[in-house]
Write an enzyme that holds these catalytic residues in place. Sequence first.
Site, PDB file in Angstrom:
ATOM      1  N   HIS A 175      32.052  86.413 -52.007  1.00  0.00           N
ATOM      2  CA  HIS A 175      31.332  85.908 -50.825  1.00  0.00           C
ATOM      3  C   HIS A 175      30.936  87.077 -49.918  1.00  0.00           C
ATOM      4  O   HIS A 175      29.791  87.186 -49.498  1.00  0.00           O
ATOM      5  CB  HIS A 175      32.206  84.937 -50.028  1.00  0.00           C
ATOM      6  CG  HIS A 175      31.675  84.697 -48.638  1.00  0.00           C
ATOM      7  ND1 HIS A 175      30.646  83.806 -48.371  1.00  0.00           N
ATOM      8  CD2 HIS A 175      31.982  85.280 -47.459  1.00  0.00           C
ATOM      9  CE1 HIS A 175      30.363  83.840 -47.077  1.00  0.00           C
ATOM     10  NE2 HIS A 175      31.152  84.727 -46.495  1.00  0.00           N
ATOM     11  N   GLU A 230      26.143  83.177 -41.414  1.00  0.00           N
ATOM     12  CA  GLU A 230      26.710  82.432 -42.546  1.00  0.00           C
ATOM     13  C   GLU A 230      25.739  81.382 -43.102  1.00  0.00           C
ATOM     14  O   GLU A 230      25.643  81.243 -44.327  1.00  0.00           O
ATOM     15  CB  GLU A 230      28.019  81.748 -42.133  1.00  0.00           C
ATOM     16  CG  GLU A 230      29.163  82.707 -41.822  1.00  0.00           C
ATOM     17  CD  GLU A 230      29.659  83.522 -43.027  1.00  0.00           C
ATOM     18  OE1 GLU A 230      30.536  84.353 -42.839  1.00  0.00           O
ATOM     19  OE2 GLU A 230      29.167  83.325 -44.149  1.00  0.00           O
ATOM     20  N   SER A 233      25.917  82.718 -51.203  1.00  0.00           N
ATOM     21  CA  SER A 233      27.021  82.921 -52.162  1.00  0.00           C
ATOM     22  C   SER A 233      27.540  81.581 -52.686  1.00  0.00           C
ATOM     23  O   SER A 233      28.537  81.532 -53.404  1.00  0.00           O
ATOM     24  CB  SER A 233      28.175  83.666 -51.474  1.00  0.00           C
ATOM     25  OG  SER A 233      28.629  82.920 -50.359  1.00  0.00           O
ATOM     26  N   HIS A 246      27.122  88.824 -47.876  1.00  0.00           N
ATOM     27  CA  HIS A 246      26.881  89.572 -46.627  1.00  0.00           C
ATOM     28  C   HIS A 246      26.281  90.962 -46.801  1.00  0.00           C
ATOM     29  O   HIS A 246      25.495  91.405 -45.966  1.00  0.00           O
ATOM     30  CB  HIS A 246      28.219  89.756 -45.877  1.00  0.00           C
ATOM     31  CG  HIS A 246      28.708  88.527 -45.204  1.00  0.00           C
ATOM     32  ND1 HIS A 246      28.181  88.044 -44.032  1.00  0.00           N
ATOM     33  CD2 HIS A 246      29.684  87.661 -45.548  1.00  0.00           C
ATOM     34  CE1 HIS A 246      28.816  86.936 -43.667  1.00  0.00           C
ATOM     35  NE2 HIS A 246      29.728  86.676 -44.574  1.00  0.00           N
TER      36      HIS A 246
HETATM   37  N1  HBI Z   1      37.822  87.990 -40.994  1.00  0.00           N
HETATM   38  N2  HBI Z   1      37.843  89.253 -42.938  1.00  0.00           N
HETATM   39  C1  HBI Z   1      37.202  88.390 -42.126  1.00  0.00           C
HETATM   40  N3  HBI Z   1      35.974  87.948 -42.447  1.00  0.00           N
HETATM   41  C2  HBI Z   1      35.301  87.089 -41.645  1.00  0.00           C
HETATM   42  O1  HBI Z   1      34.159  86.702 -41.943  1.00  0.00           O
HETATM   43  C3  HBI Z   1      35.911  86.657 -40.452  1.00  0.00           C
HETATM   44  C4  HBI Z   1      37.183  87.145 -40.141  1.00  0.00           C
HETATM   45  N4  HBI Z   1      37.787  86.735 -39.001  1.00  0.00           N
HETATM   46  C5  HBI Z   1      37.178  85.851 -38.049  1.00  0.00           C
HETATM   47  C6  HBI Z   1      35.842  85.368 -38.496  1.00  0.00           C
HETATM   48  N5  HBI Z   1      35.251  85.788 -39.606  1.00  0.00           N
HETATM   49  C7  HBI Z   1      35.106  84.322 -37.724  1.00  0.00           C
HETATM   50  O2  HBI Z   1      35.907  83.730 -36.748  1.00  0.00           O
HETATM   51  C8  HBI Z   1      33.871  84.888 -37.057  1.00  0.00           C
HETATM   52  O3  HBI Z   1      33.105  83.808 -36.621  1.00  0.00           O
HETATM   53  C9  HBI Z   1      34.238  85.737 -35.911  1.00  0.00           C
HETATM   54 FE    FE Z   2      31.220  85.229 -44.442  1.00  0.00          FE
END
Ligand code: HBI
Ligand code: FE
Length: 284
Positions: free
Chosen positions: A137, A183, A202, A142
Amino acid sequence: NQGVAPVTYGEGERPPRGDYARARADYTCEQDWAAYTPAQHDLYRRLYERQAAQLPGLACQEFIEAVAHLGAPDRIPRFDELSERLMRATGWQVVAVPGLIPEEAFFKLLSERRFPVTEWIREPEEFDYVVEPDVFHDLFGHVPLLFNPVFADYMQAYGAGGLKASRLDACELLARLYWYTVEFGLIATPEGLRAYGAGILSSAGELRHSVTSPEPKRVGFELERIMRTRYKIDSYQTTYFVIDSFDQLFEATAPDFTPIYARVRQLPTLEAGELLPGEAIRAV
Ligand code: HBI
Ligand code: FE
Protein backbone atom coordinates in the site's frame (compact mmCIF):
# COMPACT_ATOMS: atom_id res chain seq x y z
CA ASN A 1 9.23 2.28 21.96
CA GLN A 2 8.10 -1.00 23.45
CA GLY A 3 4.42 -1.35 22.69
CA VAL A 4 3.67 1.87 20.85
CA ALA A 5 0.54 3.62 22.10
CA PRO A 6 -2.46 2.63 19.98
CA VAL A 7 -2.50 4.83 16.91
CA THR A 8 -5.77 6.44 15.86
CA TYR A 9 -5.68 5.35 12.23
CA GLY A 10 -8.81 6.96 10.95
CA GLU A 11 -11.39 7.19 13.67
CA GLY A 12 -10.93 3.95 15.53
CA GLU A 13 -8.29 3.11 18.16
CA ARG A 14 -6.39 -0.03 17.29
CA PRO A 15 -3.14 -1.48 18.58
CA PRO A 16 -0.66 -1.16 15.71
CA ARG A 17 0.79 -4.26 14.03
CA GLY A 18 4.56 -4.43 13.72
CA ASP A 19 7.82 -4.78 15.62
CA TYR A 20 8.29 -1.44 17.38
CA ALA A 21 11.13 -2.56 19.63
CA ARG A 22 13.57 -1.93 16.72
CA ALA A 23 12.32 1.60 16.00
CA ARG A 24 14.30 4.75 16.78
CA ALA A 25 12.88 7.70 18.71
CA ASP A 26 11.43 9.10 15.47
CA TYR A 27 9.78 5.69 14.84
CA THR A 28 11.96 4.93 11.81
CA CYS A 29 13.80 1.60 11.56
CA GLU A 30 16.03 -0.18 9.05
CA GLN A 31 14.48 -2.15 6.19
CA ASP A 32 15.71 -5.69 6.69
CA TRP A 33 15.61 -6.51 2.98
CA ALA A 34 17.40 -9.85 3.42
CA ALA A 35 14.60 -11.00 5.73
CA TYR A 36 11.98 -10.98 2.97
CA THR A 37 11.32 -14.53 1.76
CA PRO A 38 10.91 -15.54 -1.92
CA ALA A 39 7.20 -16.05 -1.14
CA GLN A 40 6.94 -12.47 0.13
CA HIS A 41 8.68 -11.09 -2.96
CA ASP A 42 6.31 -13.17 -5.07
CA LEU A 43 3.30 -11.81 -3.16
CA TYR A 44 4.52 -8.27 -3.90
CA ARG A 45 4.95 -9.23 -7.58
CA ARG A 46 1.38 -10.55 -7.80
CA LEU A 47 -0.06 -7.49 -6.03
CA TYR A 48 1.88 -5.18 -8.36
CA GLU A 49 0.89 -7.14 -11.48
CA ARG A 50 -2.82 -7.09 -10.60
CA GLN A 51 -2.89 -3.34 -9.95
CA ALA A 52 -0.63 -2.34 -12.87
CA ALA A 53 -2.95 -4.20 -15.28
CA GLN A 54 -5.95 -2.07 -14.36
CA LEU A 55 -4.35 1.39 -14.22
CA PRO A 56 -5.16 2.56 -17.78
CA GLY A 57 -8.44 4.50 -17.84
CA LEU A 58 -8.74 4.46 -14.03
CA ALA A 59 -5.52 5.94 -12.55
CA CYS A 60 -4.41 9.48 -13.32
CA GLN A 61 -1.71 9.84 -15.99
CA GLU A 62 0.81 11.32 -13.52
CA PHE A 63 0.60 8.11 -11.49
CA ILE A 64 0.81 5.79 -14.51
CA GLU A 65 3.94 7.59 -15.71
CA ALA A 66 5.58 7.51 -12.28
CA VAL A 67 4.88 3.96 -11.12
CA ALA A 68 7.90 2.64 -13.04
CA HIS A 69 10.15 4.64 -10.67
CA LEU A 70 9.43 1.98 -8.02
CA GLY A 71 11.90 -0.26 -9.85
CA ALA A 72 11.64 -3.97 -10.63
CA PRO A 73 8.01 -5.13 -10.32
CA ASP A 74 8.89 -8.64 -9.23
CA ARG A 75 10.40 -8.00 -5.79
CA ILE A 76 10.02 -5.68 -2.84
CA PRO A 77 12.19 -2.64 -3.62
CA ARG A 78 15.23 -1.74 -1.53
CA PHE A 79 14.25 1.52 0.16
CA ASP A 80 17.77 2.98 -0.06
CA GLU A 81 17.90 2.55 -3.86
CA LEU A 82 14.37 3.93 -4.24
CA SER A 83 15.28 6.90 -2.04
CA GLU A 84 18.24 7.77 -4.27
CA ARG A 85 15.91 8.07 -7.28
CA LEU A 86 13.24 9.90 -5.29
CA MET A 87 15.71 12.34 -3.74
CA ARG A 88 16.93 13.35 -7.19
CA ALA A 89 13.36 13.90 -8.40
CA THR A 90 11.73 15.85 -5.55
CA GLY A 91 14.03 15.81 -2.50
CA TRP A 92 11.96 13.12 -0.78
CA GLN A 93 13.17 9.86 0.64
CA VAL A 94 11.48 6.69 1.82
CA VAL A 95 12.12 5.58 5.40
CA ALA A 96 11.12 2.24 6.93
CA VAL A 97 8.75 2.16 9.89
CA PRO A 98 7.43 -0.85 11.82
CA GLY A 99 3.85 0.10 10.92
CA LEU A 100 1.40 2.79 11.97
CA ILE A 101 3.05 5.52 14.02
CA PRO A 102 1.59 8.30 16.16
CA GLU A 103 0.23 11.22 14.15
CA GLU A 104 2.74 13.73 15.48
CA ALA A 105 5.65 11.50 14.39
CA PHE A 106 3.94 10.91 11.05
CA PHE A 107 3.44 14.63 10.38
CA LYS A 108 7.03 15.38 11.40
CA LEU A 109 8.43 12.87 8.92
CA LEU A 110 6.28 14.28 6.10
CA SER A 111 7.40 17.82 6.96
CA GLU A 112 11.02 16.58 6.56
CA ARG A 113 10.22 15.02 3.14
CA ARG A 114 10.67 11.55 4.61
CA PHE A 115 7.81 9.23 3.69
CA PRO A 116 7.24 6.41 6.20
CA VAL A 117 6.86 3.06 4.48
CA THR A 118 5.74 0.06 6.49
CA GLU A 119 8.42 -2.63 6.32
CA TRP A 120 6.15 -5.70 6.56
CA ILE A 121 4.05 -7.16 3.77
CA ARG A 122 0.55 -8.59 4.26
CA GLU A 123 -0.15 -12.32 4.61
CA PRO A 124 -1.21 -14.24 1.47
CA GLU A 125 -4.76 -14.51 2.84
CA GLU A 126 -4.86 -10.69 2.99
CA PHE A 127 -4.19 -10.53 -0.76
CA ASP A 128 -7.44 -8.69 -1.47
CA TYR A 129 -7.57 -6.50 1.60
CA VAL A 130 -5.40 -5.56 4.55
CA VAL A 131 -6.75 -3.23 7.22
CA GLU A 132 -3.46 -1.45 7.99
CA PRO A 133 -1.04 -0.06 5.43
CA ASP A 134 1.59 -2.62 4.46
CA VAL A 135 4.66 -2.16 2.23
CA PHE A 136 2.58 -2.64 -0.93
CA HIS A 137 0.00 0.00 0.00
CA ASP A 138 2.68 2.48 1.00
CA LEU A 139 5.03 1.88 -1.94
CA PHE A 140 2.59 1.27 -4.79
CA GLY A 141 -0.11 3.61 -3.46
CA HIS A 142 1.87 6.55 -2.12
CA VAL A 143 5.41 6.67 -3.53
CA PRO A 144 4.85 7.17 -7.30
CA LEU A 145 3.15 10.55 -6.85
CA LEU A 146 5.99 11.68 -4.59
CA PHE A 147 7.93 11.86 -7.87
CA ASN A 148 5.48 14.58 -8.99
CA PRO A 149 6.88 17.96 -7.87
CA VAL A 150 3.54 19.64 -7.10
CA PHE A 151 2.14 16.66 -5.22
CA ALA A 152 5.46 16.24 -3.39
CA ASP A 153 5.19 19.86 -2.22
CA TYR A 154 1.60 19.26 -1.10
CA MET A 155 2.67 16.30 1.01
CA GLN A 156 5.35 18.32 2.75
CA ALA A 157 2.94 21.23 3.30
CA TYR A 158 0.44 18.74 4.71
CA GLY A 159 3.06 17.48 7.18
CA ALA A 160 3.94 21.01 8.27
CA GLY A 161 0.21 21.77 8.63
CA GLY A 162 -0.17 18.63 10.69
CA LEU A 163 2.42 19.77 13.21
CA LYS A 164 0.44 23.03 13.63
CA ALA A 165 -2.84 21.07 13.83
CA SER A 166 -1.43 19.00 16.68
CA ARG A 167 -1.00 22.18 18.71
CA LEU A 168 -4.56 23.26 17.84
CA ASP A 169 -5.94 19.81 18.66
CA ALA A 170 -7.27 19.66 15.08
CA CYS A 171 -5.65 16.40 14.00
CA GLU A 172 -9.01 14.72 13.42
CA LEU A 173 -10.08 17.49 11.02
CA LEU A 174 -6.76 17.38 9.22
CA ALA A 175 -6.81 13.57 9.06
CA ARG A 176 -10.05 13.92 7.03
CA LEU A 177 -8.20 16.09 4.51
CA TYR A 178 -5.51 13.39 4.22
CA TRP A 179 -8.11 10.70 3.90
CA TYR A 180 -10.19 12.38 1.18
CA THR A 181 -7.19 13.52 -0.88
CA VAL A 182 -3.98 11.54 -0.35
CA GLU A 183 -5.79 8.27 0.36
CA PHE A 184 -9.06 8.46 -1.59
CA GLY A 185 -8.85 11.46 -3.91
CA LEU A 186 -10.18 11.65 -7.47
CA ILE A 187 -9.05 14.13 -10.11
CA ALA A 188 -11.07 15.44 -13.09
CA THR A 189 -9.37 15.12 -16.49
CA PRO A 190 -10.55 15.81 -20.07
CA GLU A 191 -11.00 12.04 -20.43
CA GLY A 192 -13.11 11.80 -17.26
CA LEU A 193 -12.50 11.16 -13.55
CA ARG A 194 -9.30 9.40 -12.53
CA ALA A 195 -7.93 8.16 -9.17
CA TYR A 196 -4.88 9.69 -7.48
CA GLY A 197 -5.50 8.50 -3.88
CA ALA A 198 -3.17 5.79 -2.59
CA GLY A 199 -5.92 3.84 -0.85
CA ILE A 200 -7.76 3.57 -4.17
CA LEU A 201 -4.70 2.93 -6.35
CA SER A 202 -3.50 0.06 -4.13
CA SER A 203 -6.95 -1.55 -3.85
CA ALA A 204 -8.02 -4.37 -6.18
CA GLY A 205 -11.68 -3.46 -6.18
CA GLU A 206 -11.93 0.17 -5.17
CA LEU A 207 -9.92 1.49 -8.13
CA ARG A 208 -12.65 0.58 -10.62
CA HIS A 209 -15.47 1.25 -8.13
CA SER A 210 -14.33 4.79 -7.26
CA VAL A 211 -14.09 5.88 -10.91
CA THR A 212 -17.01 4.03 -12.52
CA SER A 213 -19.66 3.00 -9.95
CA PRO A 214 -22.89 5.08 -9.88
CA GLU A 215 -23.29 4.39 -6.13
CA PRO A 216 -20.84 6.75 -4.39
CA LYS A 217 -21.34 10.52 -4.22
CA ARG A 218 -18.60 12.49 -5.96
CA VAL A 219 -18.32 16.08 -4.70
CA GLY A 220 -16.08 18.91 -5.90
CA PHE A 221 -13.04 19.53 -3.61
CA GLU A 222 -13.85 22.05 -0.89
CA LEU A 223 -11.62 22.20 2.15
CA GLU A 224 -14.22 22.92 4.85
CA ARG A 225 -16.69 20.43 3.37
CA ILE A 226 -13.99 17.75 3.58
CA MET A 227 -13.06 18.65 7.14
CA ARG A 228 -16.69 18.25 8.20
CA THR A 229 -17.06 14.80 6.66
CA ARG A 230 -16.47 11.52 8.47
CA TYR A 231 -14.88 8.73 6.46
CA LYS A 232 -15.03 4.94 6.45
CA ILE A 233 -12.09 2.79 7.47
CA ASP A 234 -12.92 -0.69 6.32
CA SER A 235 -15.24 -0.38 3.34
CA TYR A 236 -15.32 1.45 0.04
CA GLN A 237 -15.86 5.19 0.46
CA THR A 238 -19.42 6.43 -0.10
CA THR A 239 -18.18 9.95 -0.82
CA TYR A 240 -15.21 10.90 -2.99
CA PHE A 241 -13.90 14.43 -3.45
CA VAL A 242 -12.74 15.58 -6.86
CA ILE A 243 -9.91 18.04 -7.51
CA ASP A 244 -9.30 19.71 -10.86
CA SER A 245 -5.51 19.74 -10.52
CA PHE A 246 -2.68 19.09 -8.06
CA ASP A 247 -2.05 22.84 -8.10
CA GLN A 248 -5.53 23.30 -6.66
CA LEU A 249 -4.68 20.86 -3.88
CA PHE A 250 -1.38 22.60 -3.11
CA GLU A 251 -3.01 26.04 -3.08
CA ALA A 252 -5.69 24.77 -0.70
CA THR A 253 -3.05 24.09 1.93
CA ALA A 254 -1.45 27.53 1.60
CA PRO A 255 -3.61 29.50 4.09
CA ASP A 256 -3.34 29.19 7.86
CA PHE A 257 -6.00 26.67 8.87
CA THR A 258 -6.74 28.18 12.28
CA PRO A 259 -9.82 30.17 11.18
CA ILE A 260 -10.95 27.23 9.04
CA TYR A 261 -10.87 24.87 12.02
CA ALA A 262 -12.87 27.43 14.02
CA ARG A 263 -15.54 27.66 11.30
CA VAL A 264 -15.70 23.89 10.79
CA ARG A 265 -16.18 23.35 14.52
CA GLN A 266 -19.33 25.54 14.40
CA LEU A 267 -20.90 23.34 11.72
CA PRO A 268 -22.51 19.91 12.10
CA THR A 269 -20.35 16.90 11.17
CA LEU A 270 -21.50 15.09 8.04
CA GLU A 271 -21.61 11.33 7.71
CA ALA A 272 -19.81 9.72 4.77
CA GLY A 273 -22.28 9.56 1.89
CA GLU A 274 -24.39 12.47 3.22
CA LEU A 275 -25.00 15.40 0.84
CA LEU A 276 -25.73 19.02 1.71
CA PRO A 277 -29.04 20.40 0.34
CA GLY A 278 -28.62 21.35 -3.30
CA GLU A 279 -25.03 20.12 -3.39
CA ALA A 280 -23.77 19.43 -6.90
CA ILE A 281 -22.26 16.00 -7.56
CA ARG A 282 -19.89 15.05 -10.36
CA ALA A 283 -20.99 12.55 -12.98
CA VAL A 284 -18.68 9.64 -13.69
N1 HBI B 1 1.51 5.95 10.27
N2 HBI B 1 3.09 4.61 9.22
C1 HBI B 1 1.98 5.37 9.14
N3 HBI B 1 1.36 5.54 7.96
C2 HBI B 1 0.26 6.31 7.84
O1 HBI B 1 -0.29 6.48 6.74
C3 HBI B 1 -0.25 6.94 9.00
C4 HBI B 1 0.41 6.75 10.21
N4 HBI B 1 -0.07 7.34 11.33
C5 HBI B 1 -1.21 8.20 11.34
C6 HBI B 1 -1.87 8.31 10.01
N5 HBI B 1 -1.38 7.74 8.91
C7 HBI B 1 -3.16 9.03 9.84
O2 HBI B 1 -3.75 9.34 11.07
C8 HBI B 1 -2.99 10.31 9.05
O3 HBI B 1 -4.26 10.75 8.69
C9 HBI B 1 -2.30 11.34 9.85
FE1 FE C 1 -1.84 5.32 3.10
